[in-house]
Design a protein around this motif. Sequence first.
Motif, PDB file in Angstrom:
ATOM      1  N   VAL A  53      12.004 -17.397   4.243  1.00 33.34           N
ATOM      2  CA  VAL A  53      12.258 -15.957   4.281  1.00 33.34           C
ATOM      3  C   VAL A  53      12.837 -15.474   2.949  1.00 33.34           C
ATOM      4  CG1 VAL A  53      13.477 -14.102   5.485  1.00 33.34           C
ATOM      5  CG2 VAL A  53      12.589 -16.060   6.781  1.00 33.34           C
ATOM      6  N   ALA A  54      13.765 -16.252   2.400  1.00 36.57           N
ATOM      7  CA  ALA A  54      14.369 -15.883   1.116  1.00 36.57           C
ATOM      8  C   ALA A  54      13.325 -15.853   0.003  1.00 36.57           C
ATOM      9  CB  ALA A  54      15.479 -16.868   0.764  1.00 36.57           C
ATOM     10  N   ALA A  55      12.432 -16.837  -0.012  1.00 38.01           N
ATOM     11  CA  ALA A  55      11.416 -16.906  -1.059  1.00 38.01           C
ATOM     12  C   ALA A  55      10.451 -15.728  -0.979  1.00 38.01           C
ATOM     13  CB  ALA A  55      10.651 -18.222  -0.951  1.00 38.01           C
ATOM     14  N   ALA A  56      10.008 -15.386   0.231  1.00 37.25           N
ATOM     15  CA  ALA A  56       9.095 -14.254   0.388  1.00 37.25           C
ATOM     16  C   ALA A  56       9.764 -12.958  -0.056  1.00 37.25           C
ATOM     17  CB  ALA A  56       8.638 -14.146   1.838  1.00 37.25           C
ATOM     18  N   SER A  57      11.027 -12.773   0.322  1.00 36.20           N
ATOM     19  CA  SER A  57      11.757 -11.565  -0.047  1.00 36.20           C
ATOM     20  C   SER A  57      11.914 -11.457  -1.561  1.00 36.20           C
ATOM     21  CB  SER A  57      13.141 -11.558   0.610  1.00 36.20           C
ATOM     22  OG  SER A  57      13.040 -11.589   2.018  1.00 36.20           O
ATOM     23  N   ASN A  58      12.184 -12.592  -2.210  1.00 35.94           N
ATOM     24  CA  ASN A  58      12.380 -12.585  -3.657  1.00 35.94           C
ATOM     25  C   ASN A  58      11.092 -12.237  -4.394  1.00 35.94           C
ATOM     26  OD1 ASN A  58      12.466 -14.470  -6.391  1.00 35.94           O
ATOM     27  ND2 ASN A  58      14.392 -13.429  -5.936  1.00 35.94           N
ATOM     28  N   ALA A  59       9.985 -12.833  -3.973  1.00 35.26           N
ATOM     29  CA  ALA A  59       8.699 -12.524  -4.621  1.00 35.26           C
ATOM     30  C   ALA A  59       8.305 -11.077  -4.382  1.00 35.26           C
ATOM     31  CB  ALA A  59       7.614 -13.474  -4.105  1.00 35.26           C
ATOM     32  N   ALA A  60       8.603 -10.564  -3.183  1.00 38.28           N
ATOM     33  CA  ALA A  60       8.294  -9.162  -2.890  1.00 38.28           C
ATOM     34  C   ALA A  60       9.095  -8.229  -3.786  1.00 38.28           C
ATOM     35  CB  ALA A  60       8.573  -8.863  -1.425  1.00 38.28           C
ATOM     36  N   LEU A  61      10.332  -8.607  -4.088  1.00 36.25           N
ATOM     37  CA  LEU A  61      11.166  -7.797  -4.980  1.00 36.25           C
ATOM     38  C   LEU A  61      10.564  -7.734  -6.385  1.00 36.25           C
ATOM     39  CD1 LEU A  61      13.785  -6.207  -5.396  1.00 36.25           C
ATOM     40  CD2 LEU A  61      14.914  -8.393  -5.942  1.00 36.25           C
ATOM     41  N   ILE A  62      10.062  -8.873  -6.859  1.00 36.88           N
ATOM     42  CA  ILE A  62       9.425  -8.897  -8.177  1.00 36.88           C
ATOM     43  C   ILE A  62       8.142  -8.059  -8.175  1.00 36.88           C
ATOM     44  CG2 ILE A  62       8.335 -10.397  -9.896  1.00 36.88           C
ATOM     45  CD1 ILE A  62      10.264 -12.609  -8.986  1.00 36.88           C
ATOM     46  N   ALA A  63       7.370  -8.140  -7.087  1.00 35.04           N
ATOM     47  CA  ALA A  63       6.119  -7.371  -7.001  1.00 35.04           C
ATOM     48  C   ALA A  63       6.378  -5.868  -6.998  1.00 35.04           C
ATOM     49  CB  ALA A  63       5.348  -7.780  -5.748  1.00 35.04           C
ATOM     50  N   ARG A  64       7.509  -5.433  -6.455  1.00 29.79           N
ATOM     51  CA  ARG A  64       7.830  -4.000  -6.414  1.00 29.79           C
ATOM     52  C   ARG A  64       7.850  -3.385  -7.812  1.00 29.79           C
ATOM     53  NH1 ARG A  64      10.291  -2.152  -1.499  1.00 29.79           N
ATOM     54  NH2 ARG A  64      10.977  -0.268  -2.587  1.00 29.79           N
ATOM     55  N   GLU A  65       8.235  -4.183  -8.792  1.00 34.57           N
ATOM     56  CA  GLU A  65       8.383  -3.691 -10.158  1.00 34.57           C
ATOM     57  C   GLU A  65       7.089  -3.057 -10.663  1.00 34.57           C
ATOM     58  OE1 GLU A  65      10.937  -3.282 -13.571  1.00 34.57           O
ATOM     59  OE2 GLU A  65      11.357  -4.002 -11.536  1.00 34.57           O
ATOM     60  N   ARG A  66       5.950  -3.555 -10.172  1.00 37.80           N
ATOM     61  CA  ARG A  66       4.647  -3.053 -10.653  1.00 37.80           C
ATOM     62  C   ARG A  66       3.767  -2.593  -9.496  1.00 37.80           C
ATOM     63  NH1 ARG A  66       4.041  -3.139 -15.809  1.00 37.80           N
ATOM     64  NH2 ARG A  66       5.697  -4.195 -16.973  1.00 37.80           N
ATOM     65  N   GLY A  67       4.413  -1.945  -8.519  1.00 38.08           N
ATOM     66  CA  GLY A  67       3.634  -1.256  -7.489  1.00 38.08           C
ATOM     67  C   GLY A  67       3.510  -1.971  -6.171  1.00 38.08           C
ATOM     68  N   ASP A  77       0.830  -1.209   0.000  1.00 38.49           N
ATOM     69  CA  ASP A  77       0.000   0.000   0.000  1.00 38.49           C
ATOM     70  C   ASP A  77       0.865   1.261   0.000  1.00 38.49           C
ATOM     71  OD1 ASP A  77      -2.414  -1.478   0.037  1.00 38.49           O
ATOM     72  OD2 ASP A  77      -2.195  -1.783   2.192  1.00 38.49           O
ATOM     73  N   GLY A  78       1.957   1.210  -0.777  1.00 35.65           N
ATOM     74  CA  GLY A  78       2.806   2.374  -0.942  1.00 35.65           C
ATOM     75  C   GLY A  78       3.816   2.608   0.167  1.00 35.65           C
ATOM     76  N   THR A  79       3.863   1.712   1.155  1.00 36.17           N
ATOM     77  CA  THR A  79       4.781   1.870   2.281  1.00 36.17           C
ATOM     78  C   THR A  79       5.711   0.674   2.359  1.00 36.17           C
ATOM     79  OG1 THR A  79       3.134   3.134   3.530  1.00 36.17           O
ATOM     80  CG2 THR A  79       4.944   2.165   4.784  1.00 36.17           C
ATOM     81  N   ASP A  80       6.991   0.939   2.599  1.00 34.69           N
ATOM     82  CA  ASP A  80       7.951  -0.148   2.746  1.00 34.69           C
ATOM     83  C   ASP A  80       7.863  -0.758   4.134  1.00 34.69           C
ATOM     84  OD1 ASP A  80      10.018  -0.694   0.495  1.00 34.69           O
ATOM     85  OD2 ASP A  80       9.703   1.469   0.419  1.00 34.69           O
ATOM     86  N   HIS A  81       7.979  -2.085   4.180  1.00 35.33           N
ATOM     87  CA  HIS A  81       7.950  -2.800   5.452  1.00 35.33           C
ATOM     88  C   HIS A  81       9.066  -3.842   5.492  1.00 35.33           C
ATOM     89  CE1 HIS A  81       4.072  -1.272   6.959  1.00 35.33           C
ATOM     90  NE2 HIS A  81       3.690  -1.293   5.687  1.00 35.33           N
ATOM     91  N   LEU A  82       9.762  -3.901   6.620  1.00 32.53           N
ATOM     92  CA  LEU A  82      10.637  -5.023   6.941  1.00 32.53           C
ATOM     93  C   LEU A  82       9.813  -5.982   7.796  1.00 32.53           C
ATOM     94  CD1 LEU A  82      13.858  -3.020   7.814  1.00 32.53           C
ATOM     95  CD2 LEU A  82      13.518  -4.471   5.804  1.00 32.53           C
ATOM     96  N   VAL A  83       9.718  -7.233   7.352  1.00 36.47           N
ATOM     97  CA  VAL A  83       8.746  -8.163   7.948  1.00 36.47           C
ATOM     98  C   VAL A  83       9.445  -9.247   8.764  1.00 36.47           C
ATOM     99  CG1 VAL A  83       6.833  -9.709   7.494  1.00 36.47           C
ATOM    100  CG2 VAL A  83       7.211  -7.753   5.987  1.00 36.47           C
TER     101      VAL A  83
END
Length: 428
Positions: free
Chosen positions: A87-101, A71-77
């Motif tokens: 943890v690595a898998a979640a971080s990697n998918a989150a990086l891909i999601a950043r590309e489109r918002g 929702d437009g805010t960065d979070h360390l989870v």
Amino acid sequence: MNATSRIPGFYKLDPDSRFRRIVEASGLPADQLRPLQEKDAAMAAIADRMIENAVGTIAIPLGIAANFLIDGTDHLVPMATEEPSVVAAASNAALIARERGGFHTSGTAPVMIAQVQILDVADPQGARLRLLEARDELLELANAQDPLLVELGGGARDIEVRLVESGDFRCVVVHLQVDVRDAMGANAVNTMAEALAPRIAAIARGRSLLRILSNKADLRLVRARAVFDAEKLGGADVVDGIVDAYRFAAADPYRAATHNKGIMNGISAVVLATGNDTRAVEAGAHCHACRDGRYTSLSHFEKDADGHLVGSIELPLALGLVGGATRTHPTAQAAVTLLGVRSATHLGRITAAVGLAQNTAALRALATEGIQRGHMSLHARNVAAAAGAVEDEIGALVERMVADGHVRLDRARQLLAELRPEPEPHRQ
């Protein structure tokens, strides 16, 4: 001595005394049981307040998932889990999601349900209408049990009356719907249910039995969605593979069970890290997965008009920021602080986004290299350590095991022996 589990007054002892008593009662050497004992006196005292008969704690690795834009805010989870690659898998998918918002989330009000069961009702249909006629009276009585919750903007909102039948069993069940604000809500709704039970029984002209919350928290839903860039995922074929993998889970409960377990890898890790109730959340999620009469996927995947992957998830998440371990355990408090959540609903929305990220990463791995490659690379470090490898040996040992595809304890020991130089022969 013979081992015994009968220890009179065990609950009255402090944690250190309990440890000494279990050593005596078990007949085992103290050194074998020493890992059960909490070495930190402050933590031992906290554990003793949290559960009964505490002797210590067990440490679960806590990692921080990066890259989450929600929702437009960065979070360390913060994520607490014993499973490698989560943890690595979640971080990697989150990086891909950043590309489109990044992730976009929403949620309903934090409404929990308390059930009051009434038996021996002669006219259940008539009782149902009598109870609905008494709605305002029952809500007023419920809210009188927790004026602080009402002051905070929560409280009892409505009632529903159900007739539950199975074979020759029949009962009238009143659902009390309560906005619990930033609490998980179990204590609040249970207190209200117990207070209402005598009056409900009188109106229904039956007898009350169970008076307790339901973990089917389907009035407390959270949702998350994200667009995952096709090129970043690995191309159009990977997108199609993920969609086909999702369709398999949607159609087949055997696959759906493992698919949803992957979602819960992410969700339960956040729930545990923040001191919330993993069992309640998991029960609610899996129940929601069969809400239409068969067990199916909690998530949904499809392609958008540009060929990118669109992932979404909706599920109940009964989480709290007040009460329970969230307020008692210092690590849980720090985790909540790091997340920067504003409310229990906000925490639920972030948690749903992590579940979606975890699921996306797992499906991507399944649709490409298979789940084992990345997972076993991380698992191999644990195997190497269990085989006796020291820190400067682990890297080489892991590389050898992964290369030959045999990540096993016996193989690790064999390779470790090969890596270590032969001892110099002893000379007279």
